[in-house]
Scaffold this motif. Structure first.
Motif, PDB file in Angstrom:
ATOM      1  N   CYS A 229      -5.054   1.730  15.054  1.00  0.00           N
ATOM      2  CA  CYS A 229      -5.815   1.383  13.845  1.00  0.00           C
ATOM      3  C   CYS A 229      -6.318   2.636  13.136  1.00  0.00           C
ATOM      4  O   CYS A 229      -6.267   2.728  11.908  1.00  0.00           O
ATOM      5  N   TYR A 230      -6.780   3.590  13.904  1.00  0.00           N
ATOM      6  CA  TYR A 230      -7.248   4.848  13.310  1.00  0.00           C
ATOM      7  C   TYR A 230      -6.104   5.573  12.607  1.00  0.00           C
ATOM      8  O   TYR A 230      -6.266   6.079  11.500  1.00  0.00           O
ATOM      9  N   LEU A 231      -4.941   5.618  13.234  1.00  0.00           N
ATOM     10  CA  LEU A 231      -3.799   6.301  12.623  1.00  0.00           C
ATOM     11  C   LEU A 231      -3.328   5.600  11.354  1.00  0.00           C
ATOM     12  O   LEU A 231      -2.967   6.265  10.378  1.00  0.00           O
ATOM     13  N   VAL A 232      -3.328   4.273  11.352  1.00  0.00           N
ATOM     14  CA  VAL A 232      -2.946   3.542  10.137  1.00  0.00           C
ATOM     15  C   VAL A 232      -3.928   3.850   9.016  1.00  0.00           C
ATOM     16  O   VAL A 232      -3.534   4.070   7.860  1.00  0.00           O
ATOM     17  N   LYS A 233      -5.204   3.878   9.334  1.00  0.00           N
ATOM     18  CA  LYS A 233      -6.224   4.207   8.323  1.00  0.00           C
ATOM     19  C   LYS A 233      -6.024   5.636   7.823  1.00  0.00           C
ATOM     20  O   LYS A 233      -6.112   5.902   6.621  1.00  0.00           O
ATOM     21  N   LEU A 234      -5.744   6.558   8.721  1.00  0.00           N
ATOM     22  CA  LEU A 234      -5.538   7.961   8.344  1.00  0.00           C
ATOM     23  C   LEU A 234      -4.309   8.111   7.448  1.00  0.00           C
ATOM     24  O   LEU A 234      -4.355   8.815   6.433  1.00  0.00           O
ATOM     25  N   VAL A 235      -3.228   7.443   7.788  1.00  0.00           N
ATOM     26  CA  VAL A 235      -2.017   7.509   6.968  1.00  0.00           C
ATOM     27  C   VAL A 235      -2.303   6.940   5.577  1.00  0.00           C
ATOM     28  O   VAL A 235      -1.834   7.480   4.565  1.00  0.00           O
ATOM     29  N   GLY A 236      -3.077   5.869   5.508  1.00  0.00           N
ATOM     30  CA  GLY A 236      -3.439   5.295   4.214  1.00  0.00           C
ATOM     31  C   GLY A 236      -4.231   6.258   3.356  1.00  0.00           C
ATOM     32  O   GLY A 236      -4.075   6.307   2.131  1.00  0.00           O
ATOM     33  N   LEU A 237      -5.081   7.054   3.979  1.00  0.00           N
ATOM     34  CA  LEU A 237      -5.873   8.038   3.225  1.00  0.00           C
ATOM     35  C   LEU A 237      -5.043   9.234   2.786  1.00  0.00           C
ATOM     36  O   LEU A 237      -5.393   9.924   1.833  1.00  0.00           O
ATOM     37  N   LEU A 238      -3.944   9.494   3.476  1.00  0.00           N
ATOM     38  CA  LEU A 238      -3.112  10.644   3.148  1.00  0.00           C
ATOM     39  C   LEU A 238      -2.059  10.353   2.076  1.00  0.00           C
ATOM     40  O   LEU A 238      -1.374  11.274   1.630  1.00  0.00           O
ATOM     41  N   VAL A 239      -1.933   9.096   1.655  1.00  0.00           N
ATOM     42  CA  VAL A 239      -0.960   8.744   0.615  1.00  0.00           C
ATOM     43  C   VAL A 239      -1.419   9.373  -0.703  1.00  0.00           C
ATOM     44  O   VAL A 239      -2.585   9.240  -1.088  1.00  0.00           O
TER      45      VAL A 239
END
Length: 102
Positions: free
Chosen positions: A14-24
């Protein structure tokens, strides 16, 4: 102990999905297709979940009182009834069909 491993893996995921979303990049999110999809995707997912919960029982297709309740709710929505009336219609029709059908 396996449950804690599953919880840890889920938390990290979940943390990685959130992080990837912020890096878009912001430019990618401003495209018309992305905006259109982000507006329609939650509705499609909710409709799919509703259909699966309504017409499935133990992995098989079932048409029972739940289908009649969803149909009553859909009719109330088409008639532009308030939300509580929509829910009430679904509940009453589902209960009525169950009472008549046993």
């Amino acid at each position: 102990m396996n449950i804690w491993i599953a919880i840890g893996v889920t938390a990290v995921g979940c943390y990685l999905v959130k992080l990837v979303g912020l890096l878009v990049p912001e430019g990618a999110l401003e495209r018309p297709l992305v905006q259109k999809l982000s507006a329609l995707l939650p509705v499609a997912l909710l409709a799919a979940l509703t259909a699966q919960q309504t017409f499935s029982l133990n992995g098989s297709l079932v048409v029972d009182a739940r289908g009649a309740g969803v149909a009553a709710a859909a009719l109330a929505l088409v008639l532009r009834a308030p939300f509580l009336v929509v829910v009430g219609a679904a509940v009453l029709v589902t209960a009525g069909v169950r009472a008549l059908g046993g």
